[in-house]
Design an enzyme around this catalytic site. Structure first.
Site, PDB file in Angstrom:
ATOM      1  N   ARG A 259      37.345  50.263  45.564  1.00 43.67           N
ATOM      2  CA  ARG A 259      37.151  48.871  45.184  1.00 43.67           C
ATOM      3  C   ARG A 259      35.769  48.408  45.637  1.00 43.67           C
ATOM      4  O   ARG A 259      35.151  48.991  46.538  1.00 43.67           O
ATOM      5  CB  ARG A 259      38.212  47.972  45.820  1.00 43.67           C
ATOM      6  N   LYS A 284      42.651  45.243  49.910  1.00 46.52           N
ATOM      7  CA  LYS A 284      43.829  44.497  49.482  1.00 46.52           C
ATOM      8  C   LYS A 284      45.030  44.711  50.394  1.00 46.52           C
ATOM      9  O   LYS A 284      45.840  43.812  50.585  1.00 46.52           O
ATOM     10  CB  LYS A 284      44.194  44.871  48.041  1.00 46.52           C
ATOM     11  N   HIS A 353      35.150  48.012  38.538  1.00 49.98           N
ATOM     12  CA  HIS A 353      36.516  48.498  38.341  1.00 49.98           C
ATOM     13  C   HIS A 353      36.630  49.497  37.191  1.00 49.98           C
ATOM     14  O   HIS A 353      37.629  50.234  37.117  1.00 49.98           O
ATOM     15  CB  HIS A 353      37.466  47.314  38.104  1.00 49.98           C
ATOM     16  N   ARG A 356      36.968  52.755  38.693  1.00 45.84           N
ATOM     17  CA  ARG A 356      38.276  52.917  39.330  1.00 45.84           C
ATOM     18  C   ARG A 356      39.330  53.284  38.285  1.00 45.84           C
ATOM     19  O   ARG A 356      40.153  54.171  38.501  1.00 45.84           O
ATOM     20  CB  ARG A 356      38.639  51.616  40.041  1.00 45.84           C
ATOM     21  N   HIS A 379      46.852  51.797  46.783  1.00 41.80           N
ATOM     22  CA  HIS A 379      47.852  50.875  46.257  1.00 41.80           C
ATOM     23  C   HIS A 379      49.007  50.726  47.241  1.00 41.80           C
ATOM     24  O   HIS A 379      49.410  51.681  47.906  1.00 41.80           O
ATOM     25  CB  HIS A 379      48.402  51.384  44.918  1.00 41.80           C
ATOM     26  N   TYR A 388      47.726  51.869  35.145  1.00 50.86           N
ATOM     27  CA  TYR A 388      46.757  52.818  34.609  1.00 50.86           C
ATOM     28  C   TYR A 388      47.369  53.791  33.601  1.00 50.86           C
ATOM     29  O   TYR A 388      46.640  54.507  32.917  1.00 50.86           O
ATOM     30  CB  TYR A 388      46.114  53.601  35.760  1.00 50.86           C
TER      31      TYR A 388
END
Length: 410
Positions: A259, A284, A353, A356, A379, A388
């Site tokens: 990120r 995150k 992103h 990513r 995650h 994804y």
């Protein structure tokens, strides 16, 4: 007063010089700061007590002076550099600039207290990441300011469904469905907190409804392997300090799918050259993980640290390429520029992103289990990784079954 002004100019000069500002920039800052101090002396205003309103008054005066000198209006961006110089000067003189807004009246103090308590609750009890807290606090301040302007602090006790509907109607124009859904989510959070703390007698959260969003309705932007190779190759030809920095960042994006915040917060001590590993702080989830330092990434980092990174006390690996040499906080402009320079134009968003997303698709196509993909990408749940799956559309088409009878119809 004049002696104090001379001392401030000297402090400003030392401040800029120590941070490696270009001598021309230092000279311009001195010029603009001196003009502002001369204005304060003429108006008999002490620099320690200058307010934002008085700075605005100075710029009205400066624009009139410009018009008298040159017979025309200055450009819209004319004030940008003088304002920057004046802000630095006042920060040195007052310790903090701009100052905190004055809390006038009991309602303003009450609103400020609610915001401080709510922020502490989000951080300490909810454990949200800094970016999530910032977004929630913006909505909370906006909502409370709107509500207090309508009915004061006492109006919270009578807040009803019609009030929250009016607020959502006010926020709605110009927002996409996803953005409006985010507003509803943040408003539910602050209203839930106000109810839990007894400031709102009725729990209104069930009545705060955003637009319906469907799982995986938007396909994120991504890049294919040829496009990634083109971007990396184009960046590698730029041997300037900025080029070396950007190439190292792009290698991190393409190799690990990190990120933006994880790259901006990467520190010098996070690169373990002996063990050939990287220590990553996932922004995150607040989790930590270790990544192998692969050769292309290590070489790009080494080139940047040795030949491109300016001398600075900052511990972050990636810093601005021009003074002040502080840690980078945003990669969007850099990524957009490098994509454009390589002639790569993905559909949709063109920020960091996209790398990513590409990394996730690459692992999906290599049959890497979803749990491992989630661990690599940082995650918290498999639901985040599921997003994804829809990017691997070519793979889904390859295994699609023919519909019986379609050959007859055709």
């Amino acid at each position: 007063m004049l002696k104090l002004h001379d001392e401030l100019i000297a402090k400003l000069t030392n401040f800029l010089t120590e941070r490696n500002y270009n001598p021309v920039v230092v000279a311009n800052h001195r010029l603009y700061a001196r003009a502002f101090l001369d204005y304060l002396a003429e108006c008999d205003i002490r620099v320690e007590s200058v307010t934002p309103g008085q700075v605005d008054q100075y710029f009205h005066y400066a624009i009139e002076d410009f018009q008298a000198r040159y017979g025309r209006d200055p450009s819209p961006r004319w004030h940008k550099l003088p304002r920057t110089a004046i802000s630095k000067l006042l920060r040195l003189a007052q310790g903090k600039w701009p100052p905190e807004p004055e809390l006038t009246g009991p309602d303003a103090a009450f609103r400020h207290a609610i915001c401080c308590e709510y922020e502490a609750w989000l951080r300490d009890e909810r454990g949200l990441a800094s970016a999530s807290i910032a977004a929630a606090m913006w909505e909370a301040r906006n909502f409370l300011r709107w509500q207090f302007d309508r009915g004061g602090g006492a109006g919270l006790a009578t807040l009803n469904v019609r009030d929250v509907d009016l607020y959502m109607d006010m926020r709605g124009p110009g927002l996409r469905r996803k953005s409006l859904a985010d507003v509803a989510e943040r408003l539910r959070s602050v209203v839930r907190y106000l109810h839990r703390t007894g400031r709102i007698p009725t729990d209104l959260t069930p009545h705060i409804i955003g637009p319906m969003l469907y799982a995986y309705e938007d396909v994120p932007s991504t890049l294919d392997t040829e496009q990634i190779a083109a971007v990396l190759a184009a960046a590698k030809t730029d041997l300037s300090p900025r080029g070396l920095r950007d190439h190292a960042i792009l290698q991190l994006l393409a190799t690990y799918g990190l990120r933006e915040g994880e790259i901006c917060r990467l520190r010098l001590e996070d690169v373990n050259w002996r063990e050939e590993s990287l220590h990553i702080r996932h922004t995150k989830t607040n989790a930590h993980s270790a990544m192998p330092l692969l050769a292309p990434v290590g070489e790009a980092l080494f080139d940047y640290l040795r030949h491109g990174r300016p001398r600075t006390e900052a511990r972050e690996v990636f810093v601005r390429s021009c003074a002040p040499y502080i840690a980078m906080t945003n990669l969007y402009g850099m990524v957009r520029g490098r994509l454009s320079a390589a002639g790569v134009e993905p559909p949709g968003k063109r920020g960091p992103h996209v790398f990513r997303h590409a990394r996730a698709v690459e692992m999906l196509r290599a049959s890497v289990p979803q749990k491992i993909i989630g661990d690599v990408l940082g995650h918290r749940s498999t639901e985040s990784t599921n997003t994804y799956l829809k990017l691997a559309t070519d793979d889904l088409r390859a295994v699609a079954l023919d519909v019986p009878g379609m050959e007859v119809l055709s």
